[in-house]
Design a protein around this motif. Structure first.
Motif, PDB file in Angstrom:
ATOM      1  N   MET B 229     162.160  20.929  37.421  1.00  0.00           N
ATOM      2  CA  MET B 229     161.270  19.950  36.772  1.00  0.00           C
ATOM      3  C   MET B 229     160.532  20.684  35.654  1.00  0.00           C
ATOM      4  N   PRO B 233     155.563  17.992  30.709  1.00  0.00           N
ATOM      5  CA  PRO B 233     154.333  17.481  31.317  1.00  0.00           C
ATOM      6  C   PRO B 233     154.474  17.178  32.807  1.00  0.00           C
ATOM      7  N   ASN B 234     155.732  17.150  33.354  1.00  0.00           N
ATOM      8  CA  ASN B 234     155.935  16.574  34.690  1.00  0.00           C
ATOM      9  C   ASN B 234     155.107  17.249  35.797  1.00  0.00           C
ATOM     10  N   LEU B 237     151.232  17.108  35.160  1.00  0.00           N
ATOM     11  CA  LEU B 237     150.633  15.804  35.476  1.00  0.00           C
ATOM     12  C   LEU B 237     150.452  15.660  36.981  1.00  0.00           C
ATOM     13  N   ARG B 238     151.434  16.131  37.742  1.00  0.00           N
ATOM     14  CA  ARG B 238     151.284  16.094  39.214  1.00  0.00           C
ATOM     15  C   ARG B 238     150.117  16.991  39.649  1.00  0.00           C
ATOM     16  N   MET B 240     147.546  17.584  37.986  1.00  0.00           N
ATOM     17  CA  MET B 240     146.292  16.896  37.632  1.00  0.00           C
ATOM     18  C   MET B 240     145.925  15.810  38.639  1.00  0.00           C
ATOM     19  N   VAL B 241     146.957  15.185  39.210  1.00  0.00           N
ATOM     20  CA  VAL B 241     146.669  14.193  40.265  1.00  0.00           C
ATOM     21  C   VAL B 241     145.968  14.912  41.429  1.00  0.00           C
ATOM     22  N   LEU B 244     142.420  15.756  40.490  1.00  0.00           N
ATOM     23  CA  LEU B 244     141.530  14.580  40.560  1.00  0.00           C
ATOM     24  C   LEU B 244     141.183  14.271  42.017  1.00  0.00           C
ATOM     25  N   LEU B 247     138.565  16.619  42.964  1.00  0.00           N
ATOM     26  CA  LEU B 247     137.297  16.233  42.338  1.00  0.00           C
ATOM     27  C   LEU B 247     136.640  15.087  43.121  1.00  0.00           C
TER      28      LEU B 247
END
Lengths: 424, 358
Positions: B229, B233-234, B237-238, B240-241, B244, B247
């Protein structure tokens, strides 16, 4: 060389006379290396005569090197019965009426006592003469305490020794040896003091908890000048420890009023030997309130009580409310230290009110109550602010979590779209 | 406009090289890929620590007379001070948790094998630095629990043979914990450790990028090889999930369980009952607590310290001790040992909170 027999007695007398001042000085000073009294008495079969010598091993005087001669006279350097010759100053057992004077010979002398203690207690014969005990002894009453009855004899211990009968914790029991119904039969002096004292707040503190700041009998009555304190201003007695209350009461109008009625200050409301831990129930004219004992309904005192007592209980309730609210905020993890500080100050004011009540000045009491109310209100406000902040934080937290999760969802969508596309 | 700005920056900062690296970097996809996220998670939480730490620095005063009061001020008077401090404290704990997961997963997936020995070593140094961050930061509010936990912690350091007494004086700045210790710990926490971490973290990230993601031995030999992968960005982005989610967890923890301040440190007070270190030192503390007073005539605590130290050295050197292929009986032995270590650490950490004593 042998002396002619006829010269022996006069020479011995001369030698003795020459030695007497030195011996007396040595006795007072405690330098007494040889003590035939103890040697002989210890070996006697008669327990009554042997006991004093045996007990003397622990005696505070003995520990300081003082011997029998100081009280009983005689010649401790003489190992024979002649040591007890009245010609050698032997006095035998001092007469009861003379005991205090005899003890005073040393204990009233600051110069002498300082040899053993740089800050000694100096006994005052003059003070002792003011005591009921001394007065009764002077008129030949044989059942009244003198020094040895309280302090013991021969096995006398320092008052600091916990075994001493005059150690603070033992004083009530020592006094009760005489001040009891059996011993005092036929006398008018009350005899229930010890029974009352033992269950009083003072007695429990001293006897059960070992709190040496609690008073024993002598702290109120005096020790060597012991008198019943009803002959004096009682607020001075209680005020020795309860300073602020005593001071306020001494200046109050109530004190004067009670004196006019022949009532005895603090004792009127609190009692004496059986004094209990005062509770707030004592304040007021109803229920257990002691004000009602003197102030009839509708009187000026009762009217003042009707103003003060509800305000006092309202302050207590406010402090309780603030405490509960702060506890809730605290449990929720909010910072309540500032509120707790205010609550502490309000609590201090509540204690202040309890003390100020002894001045019986409505204006002064109301001023303290108002200050306490203000502090309690501020503490309540702090607690409410903390709880409001907590609610705001929860709402903020919920909103932020929603926003964050929404962003996460959008990212997930973006990933899905990205990977479905031709470039995936 | 944006594209012109990008061009402008690209020309001046040489972003093509970075773009090339990002474009080239990819991540293997297989059933163990989940563990790849923990390094990024640690880095994200470290970023939170740096950001909140800088904000706290604006108000914190590092002296025995003012530290406690300044933290109280932050919590009660500074706007959102309570949130910043709570997040800093919670995030510190979550970060150490994430470091632990990252380290144990790297161990179990044998990510330390050649040519990644240096990556493992730099990661272990970062783990040590994270623990040092936790230990030094714990004292800074100058409260009762921190004071006595630091005393116990430095006492244990002092029991290390030969260098122990020196280490104890070095850490405390004297024989006892004083305002001088606080200033020293503050210096470690905000200057020395960040500087060292910046260098080691840079090396670690460079090595990860240079060698790419390690593939576990169980997946390595398969044909066809696992799909890959793109990192940007793949995978990012995961990542970042996950960030979050972390957070959101931090927001929940900070709002529902704000970090307590406790009572101000009083060196003359007796130690609070049930004093224990932070959870990540718990297993060591419990080990020392459960050892008998003497083992074969040697003081039990000393044996424990030496044992833990020796274990740490062996753990550090595992890339050189394990089978480089990750297969065979030697590899199995290290895998079993890793599982035993995980169970040991978890069980002994839990025992601290159950109040277990010998």
């Amino acid at each position: 060389m042998r002396l002619p027999r006829i010269l022996i007695a006069p020479l011995a007398t001369l030698a003795l006379l020459a030695a007497l001042p030195a011996a007396a000085s040595a006795a007072r000073a405690g330098a007494n290396p040889q003590n035939s009294c103890l040697d002989c008495h210890r070996a006697l079969d008669d327990a009554r005569l042997a006991a004093p010598a045996k007990a003397f091993a622990e005696d505070v005087h003995g520990a300081h090197g003082l011997g029998c001669i100081g009280c009983h006279g005689g010649d401790p350097t003489d190992a024979d019965i002649t040591s007890m010759d009245p010609d050698k100053g032997f006095k035998g057992t001092p007469a009861r009426k003379d005991i205090a004077e005899m003890c005073a010979t040393c204990h009233a002398s600051a110069e002498f006592m300082k040899r053993y203690n740089p800050q000694p207690y100096i006994f005052s014969m003059a003070e002792f003469r003011t005591s009921v005990h001394c007065k009764k002894i002077a008129v030949g009453d044989p059942k009244v305490a003198t020094c040895t009855n309280c302090h013991g004899v021969h096995g006398m211990l320092s008052r600091k020794d916990p075994r001493s009968p005059v150690n603070r914790r033992n004083v009530p029991a020592t006094c009760s040896k005489c001040h009891n119904p059996e011993y005092m039969k036929g006398r008018t002096v009350p005899t229930n003091q010890y029974a009352l004292y033992r269950v009083s707040v003072h007695g429990k503190a001293l006897l059960e908890k070992g709190d040496l700041s609690a008073p024993a009998c002598n702290n109120c009555h005096g020790n060597h000048g012991a008198v019943p304190p009803n002959t004096r201003d009682i607020s001075l007695v209680c005020g020795t420890c309860h300073g602020r209350e005593g001071e306020l009461f001494a200046k109050s109008k109530v004190k004067a009023g009670l004196e006019l009625e022949g009532k005895r200050g603090c004792v009127t409301c609190h009692g004496n030997h059986g004094v209990q831990l005062p509770t707030d129930a004592l304040i007021g004219t109803t229920g257990d309130g002691v004000c009602g004992r003197c102030h009839e309904s509708g009187s000026a005192g009762a009217r003042a009580s009707d103003v003060i007592v509800p305000a006092f209980h309202a302050l207590k309730a406010r402090i309780g409310d603030a405490d509960s609210l702060l506890a809730v905020a605290d449990r929720l993890g909010m910072e309540v230290e500032a509120g707790r500080e205010l609550l502490k100050q309000a609590d201090d004011q509540l204690v202040n009110v309890r003390a100020t009540l002894h001045g019986f000045d409505t204006k002064q009491i109301t001023a303290v109550l108002t200050e306490g109310d203000g502090l309690a209100d501020k503490a309540i406000a702090q607690a409410r602010d903390a709880l409001r902040d907590w609610r705001i934080r929860r709402i903020g937290m919920a909103l932020s979590v929603v926003v964050i999760l929404l962003m996460a969802g959008l990212l997930a969508l973006r990933i899905r779209r990205l990977e479905r596309g031709p470039g995936a | 406009m944006v594209s012109r700005l990008r061009e402008w920056l690209r020309d001046r900062l040489g972003l093509e090289a970075l773009e090339h690296v990002a474009d080239k970097k990819d991540v293997p996809v297989h059933r163990h890929s989940f563990w790849y996220y923990w390094g990024g998670m640690t880095l994200f939480l470290f970023g939170i620590q740096v950001a909140t730490g800088i904000l706290l620095l604006l108000y914190y005063r590092a002296s025995a007379d003012e530290a406690y009061e300044s933290v109280r001020f932050i919590m009660t008077q500074v706007s959102f001070g309570w949130l910043i401090r709570s997040i800093h404290s919670w995030s510190a704990n979550l970060m150490i948790g994430a470091v632990m997961v990252h380290m144990f997963s790297a161990f179990m997936l044998k990510a330390y094998r050649a040519p990644r020995e240096a990556t493992w070593l730099s990661g272990m140094v970062l783990l040590g630095l994270s623990l040092a961050f936790g230990f030094s930061g714990y004292l800074l509010p100058w409260n009762q629990l921190a004071f006595f936990a630091t005393k116990v912690g430095t006492d244990i350091t002092g029991a290390v043979p030969v260098i122990g007494p020196f280490m104890l004086r070095f850490l405390r700045g004297g024989e006892h914990i004083t305002g001088g210790t606080l200033t020293r710990f503050f210096g470690f926490h905000v200057a020395i450790l960040p500087a060292v971490v910046t260098v080691i973290l840079g090396v670690h990230l460079y090595l990860v990028t240079h060698h790419g993601m390690s593939v576990p031995p169980s997946v390595e030999g398969r044909t066809p090889p696992p799909p890959r992968m793109k990192f940007v960005p793949n995978f990012l982005l995961r990542d970042m999930v996950g960030w979050l989610a972390a957070l959101a967890l931090l927001a929940l923890l900070a709002a529902l369980f704000p970090w307590e301040l406790g009572l101000k440190a009083d060196p003359y007070a007796s130690a609070p009952a049930g004093i224990k270190p932070e959870w990540y030192f718990g297993w060591m503390f419990q080990t020392l607590r459960m050892l008998p007073s003497h083992i074969l005539g040697i003081e039990g605590e000393l044996v424990g310290i030496l044992g833990i130290g020796l274990g740490g050295v062996v753990w550090l050197l595992v890339p050189f001790l394990d089978d480089p292929r990750g297969q065979g009986p030697r590899a199995r032995f290290w895998r079993v040992l890793g599982a035993v270590a995980i169970v040991y650490v978890v069980v002994f950490t839990l025992l601290v909170y159950r109040g277990a004593t010998p």
